[in-house]
Design an enzyme around this catalytic site. Structure first.
Site, PDB file in Angstrom:
ATOM      1  CG  ASP A   7      -1.710   1.426   1.346  1.00 49.35           C
ATOM      2  OD1 ASP A   7      -2.387   1.562   0.092  1.00 49.35           O
ATOM      3  OD2 ASP A   7      -2.451   2.246   2.479  1.00 49.35           O
ATOM      4  CD  GLU A  67      -4.740   0.479  -2.337  1.00 47.36           C
ATOM      5  OE1 GLU A  67      -6.262   1.169  -2.753  1.00 47.36           O
ATOM      6  OE2 GLU A  67      -4.522   0.317  -1.105  1.00 47.36           O
ATOM      7  CG  ASP A 139      -0.485   3.049   6.274  1.00 45.58           C
ATOM      8  OD1 ASP A 139      -1.084   3.957   5.379  1.00 45.58           O
ATOM      9  OD2 ASP A 139      -0.192   4.223   7.486  1.00 45.58           O
TER      10      ASP A 139
END
EC number: 3.1.21.10
Length: 176
Positions: A7, A67, A139
Site C-alpha cells: 500500500d 494498490e 497501512d
C-alpha cells in the site's frame, strides 16, 4: 505461493506478506515503512525503495501486488502517490518479481465480497482470514488486503512484464 502486498504512500508505505498453502492463507509478516519528514521528496522515494528492497530480500516473495492510485482532488498529492507507487514497483521489478496492480474496489471485493466495504470491515475480515492476534496498522492492513486480493485472483495483470527478467534461484541458473 508467497505474495508481498504493498500500500504505497509518500509518508507511510504499508507492506504485508501472505503465503498460500493449498486453500489456507498464512500471515507471514506485515509492517510499514515510515519516511523521514526531514528528507526531501527524492530522499523519501529512496527510503521506500530501500525499505521494500530489504523486505523483498528477507521474505523472498514470489510475486508482488500493489494498490493502484485512487482519484484525488489534489493533483499534487496524486502525483506524489504515483511516484511512491513507482518506487515500490521499481523495487519489485529490480528484484525480478512480477507485479500486479489492483484498485481499492477490487481489493475490497476480493477480501469482503463488497467493493464499497468500509475499511473497518476489511480489517475485521483480514483478522479472521489470517488469524491475526490484533488488527494490523492501517497501512499494513491495506497491504495485507492487496496480497489476499492477489491470491484470490485467478489472473495476473503484470505491469511491464517484458521488463521483468528471469529470476535466478541459484548462481548456476543466473542469466544476466
Amino acid at each position: 505461493m508467497r505474495v508481498l502486498g504493498i500500500d504505497p504512500g509518500s509518508r507511510i508505505t504499508g507492506y504485508g506478506i501472505v503465503e498460500q498453502a493449498g486453500s489456507r492463507l498464512i500471515h507471514v509478516d506485515n509492517g510499514a515503512i515510515f519516511t523521514d519528514s526531514a528528507l526531501d521528496f527524492p530522499g523519501r522515494l529512496k527510503s521506500i525503495f530501500d525499505g521494500l528492497t530489504t523486505v523483498i530480500a528477507e521474505y523472498e516473495p514470489d510475486e508482488v501486488a500493489v494498490e493502484n492510485v485512487f482519484l484525488s482532488n489534489n493533483a499534487q498529492s496524486a502525483l506524489k502517490l504515483g511516484q511512491a507507487r513507482g518506487a515500490a514497483i521499481v523495487a519489485a521489478v529490480h528484484a525480478g518479481l512480477p507485479v500486479a496492480e489492483y484498485t481499492a474496489l477490487q481489493v475490497k471485493q476480493a477480501v469482503v465480497g463488497r467493493g464499497k466495504a468500509a475499511k473497518e470491515q476489511v480489517q475485521k475480515m483480514l483478522t479472521a482470514l489470517l488469524s491475526l492476534p490484533e488488527v494490523a496498522q492501517a497501512d499494513a492492513s491495506d497491504a495485507l488486503a492487496v496480497a489476499v486480493c492477489h491470491l484470490h485472483s485467478h489472473h495476473l495483470v503484470r505491469t511491464s512484464a517484458s521488463a521483468v527478467p528471469h529470476r535466478a534461484t541459484s548462481w548456476r541458473n543466473f542469466k544476466p
